[in-house]
Design a protein around this motif. Structure first.
Motif, PDB file in Angstrom:
ATOM      1  N   TRP A 133       0.855  -1.191   0.000  1.00  0.00           N
ATOM      2  CA  TRP A 133       0.000   0.000   0.000  1.00  0.00           C
ATOM      3  C   TRP A 133       0.884   1.231   0.000  1.00  0.00           C
ATOM      4  O   TRP A 133       2.099   1.129   0.192  1.00  0.00           O
ATOM      5  N   ASN A 150      -3.015   5.569  -0.238  1.00  0.00           N
ATOM      6  CA  ASN A 150      -3.558   5.059  -1.507  1.00  0.00           C
ATOM      7  C   ASN A 150      -4.365   6.074  -2.310  1.00  0.00           C
ATOM      8  O   ASN A 150      -5.096   5.694  -3.211  1.00  0.00           O
ATOM      9  N   ILE A 275       2.012   0.794  11.662  1.00  0.00           N
ATOM     10  CA  ILE A 275       2.258  -0.312  10.722  1.00  0.00           C
ATOM     11  C   ILE A 275       1.368  -0.195   9.487  1.00  0.00           C
ATOM     12  O   ILE A 275       1.805  -0.429   8.370  1.00  0.00           O
ATOM     13  N   LEU A 282     -10.545   7.766   7.005  1.00  0.00           N
ATOM     14  CA  LEU A 282     -10.783   6.582   6.169  1.00  0.00           C
ATOM     15  C   LEU A 282     -11.982   6.747   5.236  1.00  0.00           C
ATOM     16  O   LEU A 282     -11.925   6.397   4.059  1.00  0.00           O
ATOM     17  N   ALA A 290      -5.527  -0.498  -0.915  1.00  0.00           N
ATOM     18  CA  ALA A 290      -4.749  -0.046  -2.079  1.00  0.00           C
ATOM     19  C   ALA A 290      -5.465  -0.315  -3.401  1.00  0.00           C
ATOM     20  O   ALA A 290      -4.938  -0.991  -4.287  1.00  0.00           O
ATOM     21  N   LEU A 300     -15.710  -3.099   4.028  1.00  0.00           N
ATOM     22  CA  LEU A 300     -14.943  -2.864   5.260  1.00  0.00           C
ATOM     23  C   LEU A 300     -15.143  -4.035   6.210  1.00  0.00           C
ATOM     24  O   LEU A 300     -14.188  -4.566   6.777  1.00  0.00           O
ATOM     25  N   PRO A 317      -3.830  -8.556   9.670  1.00  0.00           N
ATOM     26  CA  PRO A 317      -4.283  -9.902  10.030  1.00  0.00           C
ATOM     27  C   PRO A 317      -5.801 -10.012   9.897  1.00  0.00           C
ATOM     28  O   PRO A 317      -6.506  -9.011   9.908  1.00  0.00           O
TER      29      PRO A 317
HETATM   30  C1  HEC Z   1      -0.613  -6.131  12.537  1.00  0.00           C
HETATM   31  C2  HEC Z   1      -1.032  -4.828  12.116  1.00  0.00           C
HETATM   32  C3  HEC Z   1      -2.517  -4.585  11.886  1.00  0.00           C
HETATM   33  C4  HEC Z   1      -3.564  -4.798  12.731  1.00  0.00           C
HETATM   34  C5  HEC Z   1      -3.536  -5.431  14.114  1.00  0.00           C
HETATM   35  C6  HEC Z   1      -4.717  -4.275  12.067  1.00  0.00           C
HETATM   36  N1  HEC Z   1      -4.374  -3.770  10.838  1.00  0.00           N
HETATM   37 FE1  HEC Z   1      -5.628  -2.882   9.526  1.00  0.00          FE
HETATM   38  N2  HEC Z   1      -4.143  -2.812   8.159  1.00  0.00           N
HETATM   39  C7  HEC Z   1      -2.845  -3.168   8.384  1.00  0.00           C
HETATM   40  C8  HEC Z   1      -2.105  -3.038   7.152  1.00  0.00           C
HETATM   41  C9  HEC Z   1      -0.627  -3.317   6.954  1.00  0.00           C
HETATM   42  C10 HEC Z   1      -3.024  -2.590   6.188  1.00  0.00           C
HETATM   43  C11 HEC Z   1      -2.740  -2.331   4.703  1.00  0.00           C
HETATM   44  C12 HEC Z   1      -3.058  -3.601   3.973  1.00  0.00           C
HETATM   45  C13 HEC Z   1      -2.908  -3.522   2.488  1.00  0.00           C
HETATM   46  O1  HEC Z   1      -3.582  -2.710   1.845  1.00  0.00           O
HETATM   47  O2  HEC Z   1      -2.095  -4.289   1.951  1.00  0.00           O
HETATM   48  C14 HEC Z   1      -4.293  -2.441   6.855  1.00  0.00           C
HETATM   49  C15 HEC Z   1      -5.447  -1.952   6.249  1.00  0.00           C
HETATM   50  C16 HEC Z   1      -6.597  -1.647   6.939  1.00  0.00           C
HETATM   51  C17 HEC Z   1      -7.726  -0.941   6.379  1.00  0.00           C
HETATM   52  C18 HEC Z   1      -7.795  -0.396   4.964  1.00  0.00           C
HETATM   53  C19 HEC Z   1      -7.251   0.999   4.961  1.00  0.00           C
HETATM   54  C20 HEC Z   1      -7.077   1.585   3.593  1.00  0.00           C
HETATM   55  O3  HEC Z   1      -7.176   2.799   3.480  1.00  0.00           O
HETATM   56  O4  HEC Z   1      -6.804   0.840   2.649  1.00  0.00           O
HETATM   57  C21 HEC Z   1      -8.648  -0.827   7.366  1.00  0.00           C
HETATM   58  C22 HEC Z   1     -10.007  -0.150   7.275  1.00  0.00           C
HETATM   59  C23 HEC Z   1      -8.121  -1.486   8.529  1.00  0.00           C
HETATM   60  N3  HEC Z   1      -6.863  -1.958   8.235  1.00  0.00           N
HETATM   61  C24 HEC Z   1      -8.789  -1.582   9.734  1.00  0.00           C
HETATM   62  C25 HEC Z   1      -8.321  -2.328  10.801  1.00  0.00           C
HETATM   63  C26 HEC Z   1      -9.115  -2.642  11.966  1.00  0.00           C
HETATM   64  C27 HEC Z   1     -10.529  -2.167  12.205  1.00  0.00           C
HETATM   65  C28 HEC Z   1      -8.344  -3.425  12.756  1.00  0.00           C
HETATM   66  C29 HEC Z   1      -8.721  -4.066  14.076  1.00  0.00           C
HETATM   67  C30 HEC Z   1      -9.877  -4.943  14.043  1.00  0.00           C
HETATM   68  C31 HEC Z   1      -7.054  -3.570  12.112  1.00  0.00           C
HETATM   69  N4  HEC Z   1      -7.085  -2.900  10.921  1.00  0.00           N
HETATM   70  C32 HEC Z   1      -5.985  -4.265  12.621  1.00  0.00           C
HETATM   71  C33 HEC Z   1      -2.304  -3.586   9.569  1.00  0.00           C
HETATM   72  C34 HEC Z   1      -3.047  -3.945  10.692  1.00  0.00           C
END
Ligand code: HEC
Ligand SMILES: [Cu+2]
Length: 337
Positions: A133, A150, A275, A282, A290, A300, A317
């Motif tokens: 991303w 993105n 991270i 958002l 991405a 979502l 995850p």
């Molecule tokens: C270990 C780290 C980690 C945790 C814990 C995590 N995320 Fe993420 N999240 C990421 C990463 C890295 C991405 C980007 C993934 C990609 O697009 O390849 C992401 C992407 C997202 C996106 C999309 C954002 C975008 O603009 O594209 C959302 C919404 C999101 N996460 C919500 C959450 C929520 C709600 C939780 C808890 C339930 C959570 N994440 C837990 C690492 C994490």
């Protein structure tokens, strides 16, 4: 418009994404340029293509002529009569040298026109490549630094300098209709400039294989009027308002307890993870993951519950939550406008 339920990409959504990338005004091709840098690259592309076609046609014609003559049994006489050595010198040495030097000059001229000039004052946008991303920062924005993901907002008709680096492996920033490709290299800051000559949305992608989800590393460039851009920056500048609705309030607690906050930042809240993408605004973004899915409520929900199925290997995850928590979490995410 938000849709409930539904995990992953339905047919209609694939169409919606295709429409987004296509309505990203036409196919993302260097031959339909929408900015001065891309225009120069398009012209160079046509010049090199025309030279290549002309050379192919001439060589094929000469070869054909030789074949016809040798069939007729006149090969040797003709060669002697016309001076074989002269043909070889002209066709095999001089012509290729002239063509290659011309192609080189055109390329150098284009390259110098595209070079980033430190003398010009342009607003800077920092782009940081991550597997898989794009982190986008606006250091020149007044007040708080603006951080997004993105999606890159620029003013139509105004050049912007991009400062490119990577948090992990080498990526390549490419918005075919606006500018050429530039690598994002860890530990290095590459710069380039880009300009969209009209308002619109333009599809971009990573152009350097960077791992299994390389194909799902897209971005959207939004070119807008100066007024729209200022309004957008001001909105992005603001920290997230604390939710007032009781379900969304519970959602915020879920967000902070379910590890989301350890990876994601929501400015104005306790969540300060670095991270994953900044989620402060958002809801203002067109896509999630991405450019992989349109940003809808259903997607979502699906993303949070199935990130590893939808984008295997991604840094997010799969997080299983009780239904009530999941609903509350979504209500909270929807307040992040
Ligand atoms: C270990 C780290 C980690 C945790 C814990 C995590 N995320 Fe993420 N999240 C990421 C990463 C890295 C991405 C980007 C993934 C990609 O697009 O390849 C992401 C992407 C997202 C996106 C999309 C954002 C975008 O603009 O594209 C959302 C919404 C999101 N996460 C919500 C959450 C929520 C709600 C939780 C808890 C339930 C959570 N994440 C837990 C690492 C994490
Ligand atoms: Cu990449």
């Amino acid at each position: 418009m938000k849709r409930r339920g539904g995990i992953g990409r339905t047919c209609a959504e694939s169409l919606a994404l295709a429409a987004l990338s296509a309505s990203c005004a036409g196919a993302p091709s260097i031959f339909s340029s929408a900015g001065s840098a891309a225009h120069r690259i398009g012209v160079l592309g046509w010049i090199l293509t025309s030279i290549a076609i002309a050379v192919t046609v001439i060589v094929a014609a000469v070869l054909l002529g030789a074949l016809v003559r040798s069939r007729a049994g006149q090969g040797e006489e003709v060669q002697r009569a016309r001076g074989g050595v002269r043909w070889i010198v002209i066709g095999g040495v001089i012509a290729p040298a002239v063509i290659l030097v011309a192609a080189f000059l055109f390329s150098v001229l284009t390259q110098s026109a595209l070079a980033d000039s430190p003398l010009r004052t342009m607003p800077t946008v920092q782009v940081i490549g991550h597997r898989w991303w794009w982190e986008v920062r606006y250091p020149d924005a007044p007040g708080q630094p603006v951080v997004s993901a993105n999606e890159l907002h620029v003013v139509a008709g105004r050049r912007v300098r991009l400062e490119l680096t990577s948090a992990d492996v080498i990526h390549s920033f490419w918005v075919p209709r606006l500018a050429g490709k530039t690598d994002l290299i860890p530990g290095q800051h590459n710069t380039m400039w880009m300009e969209a000559d009209r308002p619109g949305t333009f599809w971009g992608e990573c152009a350097e294989y960077c791992g299994v989800q390389h194909a799902h590393m897209n971005l959207v460039v939004v070119a807008e009027t100066p007024e729209q851009h200022d309004a957008w920056l001001a909105a992005q500048n603001a920290v997230a308002n604390a939710p007032t609705d009781s379900v969304a309030k519970r959602g915020q607690i879920v967000f902070e307890r379910a590890a989301c906050a350890s990876c994601h930042t929501v400015r104005g809240s306790k969540a300060q993870g670095r991270i994953g993408p900044d989620l402060t605004h958002l809801e203002s973004r067109r896509t999630i993951a991405a450019g992989t899915f349109p940003n809808t409520r259903g997607n979502l929900a699906g993303w949070i519950a199935n990130a590893q199925t939808l984008k295997p290997g991604s840094g997010m995850p799969t997080i299983a939550l009780p239904a009530a928590d999941s609903r509350a979490l979504l209500a909270y995410l929807e307040t992040l406008r």
